[in-house]
Design a protein around this motif. Structure first.
Motif, PDB file in Angstrom:
ATOM      1  N   VAL A 120       9.664  -8.157   6.268  1.00  0.00           N
ATOM      2  CA  VAL A 120       9.126  -7.944   7.621  1.00  0.00           C
ATOM      3  C   VAL A 120       8.552  -6.528   7.756  1.00  0.00           C
ATOM      4  CG1 VAL A 120      11.180  -7.082   8.821  1.00  0.00           C
ATOM      5  CG2 VAL A 120       9.561  -8.482  10.051  1.00  0.00           C
ATOM      6  N   THR A 121       9.126  -5.563   7.053  1.00  0.00           N
ATOM      7  CA  THR A 121       8.569  -4.209   7.035  1.00  0.00           C
ATOM      8  C   THR A 121       7.194  -4.201   6.380  1.00  0.00           C
ATOM      9  OG1 THR A 121      10.779  -3.222   6.945  1.00  0.00           O
ATOM     10  CG2 THR A 121       8.938  -1.845   6.237  1.00  0.00           C
ATOM     11  N   ALA A 122       7.076  -4.917   5.261  1.00  0.00           N
ATOM     12  CA  ALA A 122       5.798  -4.987   4.552  1.00  0.00           C
ATOM     13  C   ALA A 122       4.716  -5.610   5.431  1.00  0.00           C
ATOM     14  CB  ALA A 122       5.974  -5.788   3.265  1.00  0.00           C
ATOM     15  N   ILE A 123       5.079  -6.658   6.152  1.00  0.00           N
ATOM     16  CA  ILE A 123       4.103  -7.358   6.993  1.00  0.00           C
ATOM     17  C   ILE A 123       3.715  -6.514   8.204  1.00  0.00           C
ATOM     18  CG2 ILE A 123       3.764  -9.354   8.505  1.00  0.00           C
ATOM     19  CD1 ILE A 123       5.635 -10.906   6.602  1.00  0.00           C
ATOM     20  N   SER A 124       4.707  -5.956   8.868  1.00  0.00           N
ATOM     21  CA  SER A 124       4.463  -5.293  10.141  1.00  0.00           C
ATOM     22  C   SER A 124       3.873  -3.902   9.982  1.00  0.00           C
ATOM     23  CB  SER A 124       5.764  -5.216  10.946  1.00  0.00           C
ATOM     24  OG  SER A 124       5.535  -4.682  12.227  1.00  0.00           O
ATOM     25  N   PHE A 125       4.337  -3.146   8.991  1.00  0.00           N
ATOM     26  CA  PHE A 125       3.946  -1.742   8.890  1.00  0.00           C
ATOM     27  C   PHE A 125       2.946  -1.457   7.768  1.00  0.00           C
ATOM     28  CE2 PHE A 125       8.234  -1.661  10.798  1.00  0.00           C
ATOM     29  CZ  PHE A 125       7.914  -1.072  12.010  1.00  0.00           C
ATOM     30  N   PHE A 126       2.876  -2.322   6.761  1.00  0.00           N
ATOM     31  CA  PHE A 126       1.979  -2.073   5.636  1.00  0.00           C
ATOM     32  C   PHE A 126       0.878  -3.126   5.514  1.00  0.00           C
ATOM     33  CE2 PHE A 126       5.991  -0.012   4.514  1.00  0.00           C
ATOM     34  CZ  PHE A 126       5.549   1.267   4.222  1.00  0.00           C
ATOM     35  N   GLY A 127       0.885  -4.117   6.395  1.00  0.00           N
ATOM     36  CA  GLY A 127      -0.179  -5.101   6.403  1.00  0.00           C
ATOM     37  C   GLY A 127      -0.222  -6.015   5.199  1.00  0.00           C
ATOM     38  N   VAL A 128       0.897  -6.205   4.520  1.00  0.00           N
ATOM     39  CA  VAL A 128       0.933  -7.096   3.355  1.00  0.00           C
ATOM     40  C   VAL A 128       0.871  -8.539   3.839  1.00  0.00           C
ATOM     41  CG1 VAL A 128       2.265  -7.821   1.335  1.00  0.00           C
ATOM     42  CG2 VAL A 128       2.264  -5.426   2.038  1.00  0.00           C
TER      43      VAL A 128
END
Length: 347
Positions: A120-128
């Motif tokens: 969820v960090t990757a999706i929300s903050f890094f746009g993965v």
């Protein structure tokens, strides 16, 4: 001269009678046969019906037709189910032995939640947005949480209770973080709601190649730890008397479980009940010897996972149910039945 005699072998470490070893060996061989049959079924059966000729053509004479592509996708899906099931079963068995708790699973020590929080960090903050990107974040999240649990558990003075408490505390904290991010970020919520269910549908050979080295190292470590974990399961004092190195065994067990569960969760999402139920069931007929529990868990866990995946593809044709939903639907009532039995398997 008087010398100290070695400790008497226990039920966990004493060799089994030849007849019992033969029965266990035959049961393991039968389990492998069942697994091979399910592997073929997983390739042949799906939301789109295929004839045996089409399956054979896709396997051995791929010419790029639509049905050949479908067969190729099912091969990737089946291989991922095979590897993930083995990893989840072995990691559950390792953690149950490490914590001396027959109800332990990767979720108890926060490894699943670490992977989910990282995704969820990757999706929300890094746009993965791609699965190939999720894999590395999920694996790093699982590894970081595994290391934190071991550090908070006291490293050299780590005990099963301390490890379980540390894992529970981190799980609660990460769960709050996960829910907070998903509530405030609709894009993360839309993407995470598919990943968190647990599915084999998006299996790709590239993803399998990414996680395969971690699965291989984790599997070798787990199998090598079977004998030391037999000693640890009897208590710290007895384990020391038998010559087990407690700190090393616990540290390597955490590494093995993190590699196995982290890689499987990264590739498929968090799939519940496999790592909890299968080792528990296996222990009921193999006894507490990890040298038998680990091989059985490595074979029967993919049987459960692939069987659930095939069932999910059949019951809702032409759509399908994710394997995480099916394992939960199967696992919850079966496990409740098991724990209500008069003689529940003990470590």
């Amino acid at each position: 001269m008087l010398v100290d005699s070695p400790p008497e072998p226990s039920a966990e470490t004493a060799p089994a009678p030849p007849g019992r070893r033969a029965i266990r060996g035959a049961g393991l061989l039968l389990s492998v046969v069942v697994l091979l049959a399910l592997v073929f079924t997983s390739i042949a059966v799906g939301a789109k019906p295929l004839s045996m000729d089409q399956v054979w053509h896709g396997l051995f004479d791929d010419s790029g037709t639509y049905t050949d592509i479908v067969v190729g996708e099912r091969v990737s899906r089946t291989l991922l189910g095979l590897l993930a099931g083995m990893a989840l079963g072995l990691s559950g068995a390792v953690l149950q032995a490490l914590t001396r708790n027959p109800l332990a699973d990767p979720g108890l020590l926060g490894i699943n939640m670490g992977a989910s929080a990282a995704v969820v960090t990757a999706i929300s903050f890094f746009g993965v947005t791609s699965l190939s990107g999720y894999v590395w974040f999920a694996f790093v999240g699982a590894a970081v949480v595994g290391a934190l649990v071991y550090a908070l558990g006291g490293t050299r003075s780590a005990t099963p209770v301390r490890l379980a408490l540390a894992g529970t505390a981190l799980t609660a904290a990460l769960s709050g973080y996960l829910q907070a991010v998903m509530i405030t970020d609709n894009a993360a919520l839309d993407k995470m709601r598919f990943w968190t269910v647990g599915s084999l549908a998006s299996a790709k050979m590239g993803t399998i190649q990414q996680v395969l080295p971690f699965l291989a190292v984790g599997t070798v470590l787990a199998l090598a730890l079977a004998r030391p974990l037999n000693a640890v399961a009897m208590g710290d004092d007895t384990a020391r008397a038998l010559g087990a190195h407690l700190t090393r065994t616990r540290a390597l067990s955490m590494v093995s479980a993190t590699l196995l569960c982290g890689a499987a969760t990264a590739a498929c999402g968090p799939i519940m009940f496999v790592g909890l139920m299968v080792p528990h069931v296996v222990r009921s007929f193999t006894g507490p010897d990890m040298r038998w529990i680990f091989p059985y868990a490595a074979v029967l866990s993919p049987v459960l996972l692939l069987g659930a995946d095939v069932l999910g593809r059949i019951v809702s044709r032409p759509a399908e149910l994710q394997v995480g939903i099916v394992t939960a639907a199967i696992g919850a009532p079966v496990f409740i039945l098991l724990v209500r039995r008069r003689r529940t398997a003990q470590l």
